[in-house]
Write an enzyme that holds these catalytic residues in place. Structure first.
Site, mmCIF file in Angstrom:
data_model
loop_
_atom_site.group_PDB
_atom_site.id
_atom_site.type_symbol
_atom_site.label_atom_id
_atom_site.label_comp_id
_atom_site.label_asym_id
_atom_site.label_seq_id
_atom_site.Cartn_x
_atom_site.Cartn_y
_atom_site.Cartn_z
ATOM 1 N N ARG A 1 -60.784 -62.484 -43.509
ATOM 2 C CA ARG A 1 -61.378 -61.526 -44.262
ATOM 3 C C ARG A 1 -61.093 -60.303 -44.646
ATOM 4 N NH1 ARG A 1 -67.386 -65.003 -44.114
ATOM 5 N NH2 ARG A 1 -66.926 -67.254 -44.251
ATOM 6 N N CYS B 1 -48.342 -53.355 -58.472
ATOM 7 C CA CYS B 1 -47.841 -54.456 -58.499
ATOM 8 C C CYS B 1 -47.662 -55.539 -57.306
ATOM 9 C CB CYS B 1 -46.137 -53.745 -58.695
ATOM 10 S SG CYS B 1 -45.574 -53.452 -59.634
ATOM 11 N N ARG C 1 -46.750 -58.892 -57.081
ATOM 12 C CA ARG C 1 -46.451 -59.790 -57.897
ATOM 13 C C ARG C 1 -45.282 -59.472 -59.278
ATOM 14 N NH1 ARG C 1 -46.730 -56.682 -62.219
ATOM 15 N NH2 ARG C 1 -47.625 -54.709 -62.629
ATOM 16 N N SER C 2 -44.685 -58.520 -59.027
ATOM 17 C CA SER C 2 -43.155 -57.690 -58.830
ATOM 18 C C SER C 2 -42.595 -56.639 -58.174
ATOM 19 C CB SER C 2 -43.557 -57.808 -60.344
ATOM 20 O OG SER C 2 -43.398 -56.469 -61.121
ATOM 21 N N ASP D 1 -39.387 -53.793 -57.722
ATOM 22 C CA ASP D 1 -38.465 -53.640 -58.263
ATOM 23 C C ASP D 1 -37.212 -53.651 -56.417
ATOM 24 O OD1 ASP D 1 -35.777 -51.528 -58.185
ATOM 25 O OD2 ASP D 1 -37.520 -50.487 -60.149
ATOM 26 N N TYR E 1 -32.858 -54.567 -61.503
ATOM 27 C CA TYR E 1 -32.710 -54.654 -62.658
ATOM 28 C C TYR E 1 -31.069 -53.948 -62.993
ATOM 29 C CZ TYR E 1 -37.189 -53.250 -63.896
ATOM 30 O OH TYR E 1 -38.188 -53.561 -64.021
ATOM 31 N N ALA F 1 -36.487 -47.566 -63.932
ATOM 32 C CA ALA F 1 -36.860 -48.872 -65.430
ATOM 33 C C ALA F 1 -38.643 -48.070 -65.622
ATOM 34 C CB ALA F 1 -36.262 -50.212 -65.377
HETATM 35 N N1 THF Z 1 -40.897 -49.267 -61.364
HETATM 36 C C1 THF Z 1 -40.136 -49.799 -61.372
HETATM 37 N N2 THF Z 1 -39.619 -50.077 -62.063
HETATM 38 N N3 THF Z 1 -39.542 -49.453 -60.149
HETATM 39 C C2 THF Z 1 -40.572 -49.031 -59.278
HETATM 40 O O1 THF Z 1 -40.118 -48.783 -58.680
HETATM 41 C C3 THF Z 1 -42.090 -48.939 -58.910
HETATM 42 N N4 THF Z 1 -43.031 -48.060 -58.499
HETATM 43 C C4 THF Z 1 -44.022 -47.656 -59.019
HETATM 44 C C5 THF Z 1 -44.512 -47.495 -59.962
HETATM 45 N N5 THF Z 1 -43.766 -48.502 -61.312
HETATM 46 C C6 THF Z 1 -42.142 -48.440 -60.712
HETATM 47 C C7 THF Z 1 -43.018 -45.575 -58.337
HETATM 48 N N6 THF Z 1 -42.738 -45.921 -57.439
HETATM 49 C C8 THF Z 1 -38.807 -44.108 -56.895
HETATM 50 C C9 THF Z 1 -39.625 -44.753 -56.244
HETATM 51 C C10 THF Z 1 -40.677 -45.137 -56.056
HETATM 52 C C11 THF Z 1 -41.535 -45.237 -57.516
HETATM 53 C C12 THF Z 1 -40.595 -44.636 -58.975
HETATM 54 C C13 THF Z 1 -39.493 -43.969 -58.086
HETATM 55 C C14 THF Z 1 -37.784 -43.291 -57.071
HETATM 56 O O2 THF Z 1 -37.058 -42.306 -58.170
HETATM 57 N N7 THF Z 1 -37.082 -42.803 -56.157
HETATM 58 C C15 THF Z 1 -35.783 -42.411 -55.311
HETATM 59 C C16 THF Z 1 -35.923 -40.786 -55.045
HETATM 60 C C17 THF Z 1 -37.289 -40.323 -54.127
HETATM 61 C C18 THF Z 1 -37.815 -38.969 -54.856
HETATM 62 O O3 THF Z 1 -37.315 -38.574 -55.116
HETATM 63 O O4 THF Z 1 -38.343 -38.837 -53.394
HETATM 64 C C19 THF Z 1 -35.205 -43.434 -54.946
HETATM 65 O O5 THF Z 1 -33.670 -42.909 -54.680
HETATM 66 O O6 THF Z 1 -35.790 -44.046 -53.551
HETATM 67 C C20 THF Z 1 -43.324 -48.704 -57.014
HETATM 68 O O7 THF Z 1 -44.074 -49.325 -56.588
#
Ligand code: THF
Length: 282
Positions: free
Chosen positions: A147, A166, A186-187, A189, A229, A281
């Site tokens: 648990r 997520c 659940r989702s 990327d 994506y 996105a």
């Molecule tokens: N929404 C979407 N569409 N994708 C996601 O992965 C995501 N998350 C979080 C919330 N909503 C989401 C946000 N997490 C990066 C990494 C994690 C994120 C958001 C953005 C990113 O831009 N990474 C780049 C640069 C890293 C940096 O500058 O330090 C990379 O190249 O990895 C999933 O939890």
């Protein structure tokens, strides 16, 4: 890491096209699963450079229990959550609040010492629940428990959140003196979020294992809508061409989880291929 590349291949080969709220279509697979043995190294991808600093800062931010990103964005110059926050940095009751201060109500009886009669009244008191502390306490006191769950899904609060969680539930499990963690998402990327999520929860599992005196076990991950994506396809194909390298090693200072700071996490022997730019996105 073979598991990640298999996941990418599986979605590219079998995924179906879906429209979604972001306006950028995905190719998605329903219900993907993989596991990683944490004793074999720290699972930070080597087929592209993953920003270790951002991964650890995100984890430390989750552990802080705040409903804003000011520590992350303003004090630590980490911008991965900026797109979901307002100018003041507010994101509402998402991971940090749900992990450390999960809101609930408890019924309590209050007695009013009246003149002749005692009047009793039940009231609902607002409380906050620290799920991470509960997990640590249970791992120490009753490690065989099934648990040891941390849930970030709170239907009543969804409309106050910048986005619904997520990675919404994780369960710790102890077997053979090792700490395992299963994350339900659940989702997911696959290009941007998944490399962060799997490294973040692996680091959390290792930090908690240190605190409770267990060995490193397995990180297991279920992703219900596992998607790529359309504008990420090229970068992922490029990663599939690259030869994975040995995993780095993560050293974590011997401190309770709540005392850990960024400098307490050191990465050794990380030699990734170059970074690949993926647009997030929103
Ligand atoms: N929404 C979407 N569409 N994708 C996601 O992965 C995501 N998350 C979080 C919330 N909503 C989401 C946000 N997490 C990066 C990494 C994690 C994120 C958001 C953005 C990113 O831009 N990474 C780049 C640069 C890293 C940096 O500058 O330090 C990379 O190249 O990895 C999933 O939890």
């Amino acid at each position: 890491m073979r598991q990640y590349l298999d996941l990418v291949r599986s979605v590219l080969e079998n995924g179906v096209k879906k429209e979604n709220r972001t306006g950028i279509d995905t190719i998605s697979n329903f219900s993907e699963f993989y596991k990683i043995d944490l004793s074999e190294g720290f699972p930070l991808l080597t087929t592209k450079k993953v920003y270790f600093r951002s991964v650890i800062l995100e984890l430390l931010w989750y552990l802080r229990g705040e409903d804003h990103i000011r520590w992350l964005r303003d004090e630590n110059d980490c911008h991965i959550w900026d797109d979901w926050a307002d100018e003041d940095g507010q994101v509402g009751p998402i991971y940090p609040v749900l992990w450390r201060r999960f809101p609930y109500h408890e019924e309590e009886e209050i007695r009013f010492e009246g003149d002749a009669s005692h009047i009793c009244k039940t009231v609902w008191i607002k409380k906050e629940f620290d799920q991470v502390q509960r997990a640590i306490d249970m791992l120490k006191e009753n490690p065989n428990s099934r648990r040891i769950v941390v849930s970030a899904w709170h239907p009543g609060l969804l409309k106050k959140m910048a986005l619904p969680p997520c990675h919404l539930m994780y369960i710790f499990n102890v077997a053979d003196g090792k700490l395992n963690c299963h994350l339900t998402q659940r989702s997911g990327d696959i290009a941007l979020g998944i490399p962060f999520n799997l490294a973040c929860y692996s680091a959390l599992t290792m930090a908690i294992a240190n605190e409770v005196g267990l060995e490193y076990g397995t990180f297991a991950h279920t992703i219900v809508d596992a998607h790529i994506y359309e504008n990420h396809v090229e970068g992922l194909k490029e990663q599939l061409e690259r030869d994975p390298r040995d995993l780095p090693k993560l050293n974590i200072a011997d401190k309770p989880v709540d005392e850990l700071e960024f400098e307490d996490f050191t990465l050794e022997d990380y030699n990734p291929h170059p970074s690949i730019k993926f647009e997030v996105a929103v």
